[in-house]
Design an enzyme around this catalytic site. Structure first.
Site, PDB file in Angstrom:
ATOM      1  N   GLY A  47      -0.278  -3.711   2.641  1.00  0.00           N
ATOM      2  CA  GLY A  47      -1.382  -4.336   3.302  1.00  0.00           C
ATOM      3  C   GLY A  47      -1.262  -4.068   4.980  1.00  0.00           C
ATOM      4  O   GLY A  47      -0.080  -4.458   5.331  1.00  0.00           O
ATOM      5  N   ALA A  48      -2.094  -3.714   5.494  1.00  0.00           N
ATOM      6  CA  ALA A  48      -1.824  -3.116   7.024  1.00  0.00           C
ATOM      7  C   ALA A  48      -1.163  -4.304   8.022  1.00  0.00           C
ATOM      8  O   ALA A  48      -0.093  -4.110   8.384  1.00  0.00           O
ATOM      9  CB  ALA A  48      -3.062  -2.516   7.721  1.00  0.00           C
ATOM     10  N   ASP A 235      -7.053   0.026   6.919  1.00  0.00           N
ATOM     11  CA  ASP A 235      -5.894   0.433   7.496  1.00  0.00           C
ATOM     12  C   ASP A 235      -5.696   1.119   8.815  1.00  0.00           C
ATOM     13  O   ASP A 235      -5.142   0.645   9.702  1.00  0.00           O
ATOM     14  CB  ASP A 235      -5.020   1.270   6.540  1.00  0.00           C
TER      15      ASP A 235
HETATM   16  O1  MRU Z   1      -1.394   0.631   0.058  1.00  0.00           O
HETATM   17  P1  MRU Z   1      -1.597  -0.591   0.249  1.00  0.00           P
HETATM   18  O2  MRU Z   1      -1.843  -1.659  -0.632  1.00  0.00           O
HETATM   19  O3  MRU Z   1      -0.919  -1.081   1.520  1.00  0.00           O
HETATM   20  O4  MRU Z   1      -3.170  -0.413   0.841  1.00  0.00           O
HETATM   21  C1  MRU Z   1      -3.752  -1.816   1.343  1.00  0.00           C
HETATM   22  C2  MRU Z   1      -5.154  -1.787   1.535  1.00  0.00           C
HETATM   23  O5  MRU Z   1      -5.825  -0.311   1.631  1.00  0.00           O
HETATM   24  C3  MRU Z   1      -5.888  -2.658   2.259  1.00  0.00           C
HETATM   25  O6  MRU Z   1      -7.152  -2.881   2.061  1.00  0.00           O
HETATM   26  C4  MRU Z   1      -5.799  -2.852   3.806  1.00  0.00           C
HETATM   27  O7  MRU Z   1      -4.360  -2.512   4.235  1.00  0.00           O
HETATM   28  C5  MRU Z   1      -6.234  -3.879   4.466  1.00  0.00           C
HETATM   29  S1  MRU Z   1      -5.341  -5.274   4.222  1.00  0.00           S
HETATM   30  C6  MRU Z   1      -5.939  -6.730   5.026  1.00  0.00           C
END
Ligand code: MRU
Length: 343
Positions: A47-48, A235
């Site tokens: 999650g970013a 992201d």
């Molecule tokens: O690959 P991940 O699980 O890190 O991807 C996460 C996402 O795409 C989320 O939607 C994004 O990071 C936003 S989290 C607040």
């Protein structure tokens, strides 16, 4: 209270290992920045915004474990650690934003000891601000949420994807706290099942109604009028509003447009990258073939089949009804709305 997946305790970073959810709640204790880099790369933290916070604490660990006795040596080590941390996952904007902000705190310090303290303080500030920002974001979004609302969300943009409270799921929480009747439809989110494993887990934990669907069920569901709004995280958001998010988000956005359901993006301003004019320049992380051919270690495809496994896609700004941040709501045209917001 919603879960907070990262905690600084006793000079270590405690981190909830998200690869083990929903079966086991395992907390790791990380003591140096290479362990943090490994945790980000293998998505123990993901999650970013959450990887941004982890990266900042990673740099704090690099500062605290360094034996450097002068500023120049410490900064050289920290710059190397910062590069290692930033290289772990390329698409999310928050990781490099948070690591660079933490590094800058060391660069501003006048001696080694104050550099060490400043780096840790900065990481803690980023963590605190993320939670406060998510709460503000949730409050701003209330005007977009009907009194009875069924949300559709993709991946996990919840407490687990942030320092706490969440972005997309922060809006759900804020609406519930404001007395609205909310429920969430969560997509499974192939190939790593963040929707099934994480969104479902954290919503049930907080007593929020959640229905899990496979990714392919989004179209018929939207066609039936079963959801009021789509809210996803991000992201990286380019200056024109084009938004990178988990692979499959673009499909959801196209279907939402087709069926007249508003599609919203929720993200902190640290996700907005004003250096990129459009989403075409966003680097999309390509992950290992095994994530597709053997999810969770169980082989479901011939091992020698060619695989494409982009972890993210870009939703063009035309499909996005609004971008909700801790500073307020940006509406089209995004080029001017975002540059105003980021001033
Ligand atoms: O690959 P991940 O699980 O890190 O991807 C996460 C996402 O795409 C989320 O939607 C994004 O990071 C936003 S989290 C607040």
């Amino acid at each position: 209270m919603s879960i907070e997946p990262l905690a600084w305790e006793g000079g270590r970073l405690r981190l909830l290992d998200q690869t083990q959810l929903p079966n086991d709640e395992v907390w790791l204790e990380l003591t140096d920045h290479t362990q943090v880099a490994e945790a980000i790369n293998s998505m123990r933290v993901r999650g970013a915004p959450a990887i941004g916070v982890a990266g900042a604490f990673g740099l704090a660990l690099a500062a605290l474990t360094s034996e450097a006795t002068d500023c120049e040596t410490l900064l050289r080590e920290l710059r190397r650690a910062a590069e290692e941390l930033i290289a772990t996952r390329p698409t999310g904007a928050n990781l490099s934003w948070a690591v660079k902000r933490t590094l800058a705190a060391a660069e501003d310090a006048s001696d080694v000891e104050s550099a060490r303290t400043s780096v840790l303080r900065e990481a803690q500030a980023i963590q605190r601000e993320d939670i406060e920002g998510n709460r503000a974001l949730g409050r701003h979004a209330l005007e977009l949420v009907p009194e009875r609302a069924t949300f559709l969300t993709h991946c996990n943009a919840g407490a687990l994807a942030t320092a706490g409270y969440g972005t997309a799921l922060g809006i759900v929480r804020a609406a519930a706290e404001a007395g609205k009747q909310v429920s969430v439809v969560a997509t499974e989110t192939r190939p790593l099942s963040q929707g099934a494993r994480l969104t479902a887990w954290e919503l049930l934990r907080d007593g929020i109604e959640c229905t899990l669907i496979v990714d392919g069920a989004v179209g018929p569901l939207l066609r039936r009028g079963a959801t009021d709004l789509v809210v996803v995280g991000a992201d990286r958001i380019a200056a024109n509003g084009d938004t990178a998010n988990k692979i499959g988000t673009y499909n959801v956005a196209v279907l939402a447009r087709e069926h007249g359901v508003p599609f919203y993006v929720a993200a902190p301003t640290s996700t907005i990258d004003m250096t990129l004019l459009t989403g075409d320049s966003i680097v999309i992380e390509e992950r290992a073939a095994e994530e597709v051919t053997a999810p969770g270690g169980r082989r479901i495809a011939p091992p020698d089949v060619d695989v494409a496994n982009p972890a993210f896609d870009v939703t063009p700004h035309e499909l996005i009804a609004a971008i909700i941040t801790e500073r307020g709501i940006a509406r089209p045209p995004y080029a001017s709305a975002l540059s105003e917001m980021m001033r």
